[in-house]
Design a protein around this motif. Structure first.
Motif, PDB file in Angstrom:
ATOM      1  N   ALA A 103       0.936  -1.298   0.099  1.00  0.00           N
ATOM      2  CA  ALA A 103      -0.018  -0.250  -0.070  1.00  0.00           C
ATOM      3  C   ALA A 103       0.855   1.554  -0.159  1.00  0.00           C
ATOM      4  CB  ALA A 103      -0.914  -0.088   1.182  1.00  0.00           C
ATOM      5  N   VAL A 147       4.634  -0.477   4.140  1.00  0.00           N
ATOM      6  CA  VAL A 147       3.512  -0.748   4.698  1.00  0.00           C
ATOM      7  C   VAL A 147       2.542  -1.590   3.871  1.00  0.00           C
ATOM      8  CG1 VAL A 147       1.346   0.298   5.956  1.00  0.00           C
ATOM      9  CG2 VAL A 147       3.499   1.506   6.236  1.00  0.00           C
ATOM     10  N   THR A 148       2.102  -2.586   4.367  1.00  0.00           N
ATOM     11  CA  THR A 148       1.065  -3.413   3.659  1.00  0.00           C
ATOM     12  C   THR A 148      -0.149  -3.842   4.360  1.00  0.00           C
ATOM     13  OG1 THR A 148       3.329  -4.597   2.806  1.00  0.00           O
ATOM     14  CG2 THR A 148       1.058  -5.880   2.423  1.00  0.00           C
ATOM     15  N   ALA A 149      -1.175  -3.815   3.318  1.00  0.00           N
ATOM     16  CA  ALA A 149      -2.383  -4.262   3.920  1.00  0.00           C
ATOM     17  C   ALA A 149      -2.513  -5.897   3.909  1.00  0.00           C
ATOM     18  CB  ALA A 149      -3.512  -3.523   3.130  1.00  0.00           C
ATOM     19  N   TYR A 153      -2.790  -3.462   9.261  1.00  0.00           N
ATOM     20  CA  TYR A 153      -1.792  -3.061   8.228  1.00  0.00           C
ATOM     21  C   TYR A 153      -0.338  -3.430   8.944  1.00  0.00           C
ATOM     22  CZ  TYR A 153      -5.117  -0.381   5.820  1.00  0.00           C
ATOM     23  OH  TYR A 153      -6.309   0.260   5.329  1.00  0.00           O
ATOM     24  N   TRP A 162       3.774  -3.532   8.907  1.00  0.00           N
ATOM     25  CA  TRP A 162       4.794  -2.558   8.551  1.00  0.00           C
ATOM     26  C   TRP A 162       6.152  -3.186   8.836  1.00  0.00           C
ATOM     27  CZ3 TRP A 162       8.274  -1.217  12.218  1.00  0.00           C
ATOM     28  CH2 TRP A 162       7.740  -1.179  13.499  1.00  0.00           C
ATOM     29  N   THR A 193      -4.485   0.940  11.816  1.00  0.00           N
ATOM     30  CA  THR A 193      -4.706   1.882  10.445  1.00  0.00           C
ATOM     31  C   THR A 193      -3.404   2.011   9.821  1.00  0.00           C
ATOM     32  OG1 THR A 193      -3.974   3.960  11.660  1.00  0.00           O
ATOM     33  CG2 THR A 193      -6.346   3.351  11.867  1.00  0.00           C
ATOM     34  N   MET A 194      -3.638   2.580   8.595  1.00  0.00           N
ATOM     35  CA  MET A 194      -2.485   2.780   7.631  1.00  0.00           C
ATOM     36  C   MET A 194      -1.428   3.898   8.243  1.00  0.00           C
ATOM     37  SD  MET A 194      -2.405   3.833   3.540  1.00  0.00           S
ATOM     38  CE  MET A 194      -1.734   2.368   2.753  1.00  0.00           C
ATOM     39  N   GLU A 195      -2.189   4.949   8.677  1.00  0.00           N
ATOM     40  CA  GLU A 195      -1.263   6.150   9.258  1.00  0.00           C
ATOM     41  C   GLU A 195      -0.512   5.746  10.348  1.00  0.00           C
ATOM     42  OE1 GLU A 195      -4.690   6.084   8.606  1.00  0.00           O
ATOM     43  OE2 GLU A 195      -4.778   7.226   6.931  1.00  0.00           O
ATOM     44  N   MET A 246       2.442   3.788   9.221  1.00  0.00           N
ATOM     45  CA  MET A 246       3.473   4.527   8.672  1.00  0.00           C
ATOM     46  C   MET A 246       4.363   5.411   9.702  1.00  0.00           C
ATOM     47  SD  MET A 246       1.382   6.318   5.612  1.00  0.00           S
ATOM     48  CE  MET A 246       1.230   5.623   3.972  1.00  0.00           C
TER      49      MET A 246
END
Length: 85
Positions: A12, A24-26, A34, A36, A56-58, A61
């Protein structure tokens, strides 16, 4: 014959920070998660620095960037200590 379960993932986000590659990978097998991972490129395969899972993706990250910064700070501190001896 037993059925092999395949986990499919897709990348992602990818970035470079503090001398490290951040990915970062879903994860398709986990809902709302997610993964990381932080690596340092080297000869052959990259060197693993850190990894984890975030909701979460954020958040993933942020965790990846903190891990990369921490790794860079450890290398810098080790270099300073070597200069003292």
């Amino acid at each position: 014959m037993p059925t092999k379960r395949t986990k499919w993932t897709y990348t992602a986000a990818r970035a470079v920070a503090h001398g490290c590659t951040l990915t970062v990978t879903a994860a398709a097998a986990l809902s709302d998660a997610y993964a990381w991972i932080v690596t340092v490129a080297g000869e052959g395969a990259g060197q693993h620095v850190a990894n984890g899972v975030a909701p979460t993706m954020e958040s993933a990250m942020e965790h990846a960037e903190v891990a990369a910064r921490r790794h860079a700070e450890r290398i810098e501190e080790a270099s300073r200590q070597m200069l003292l001896f």
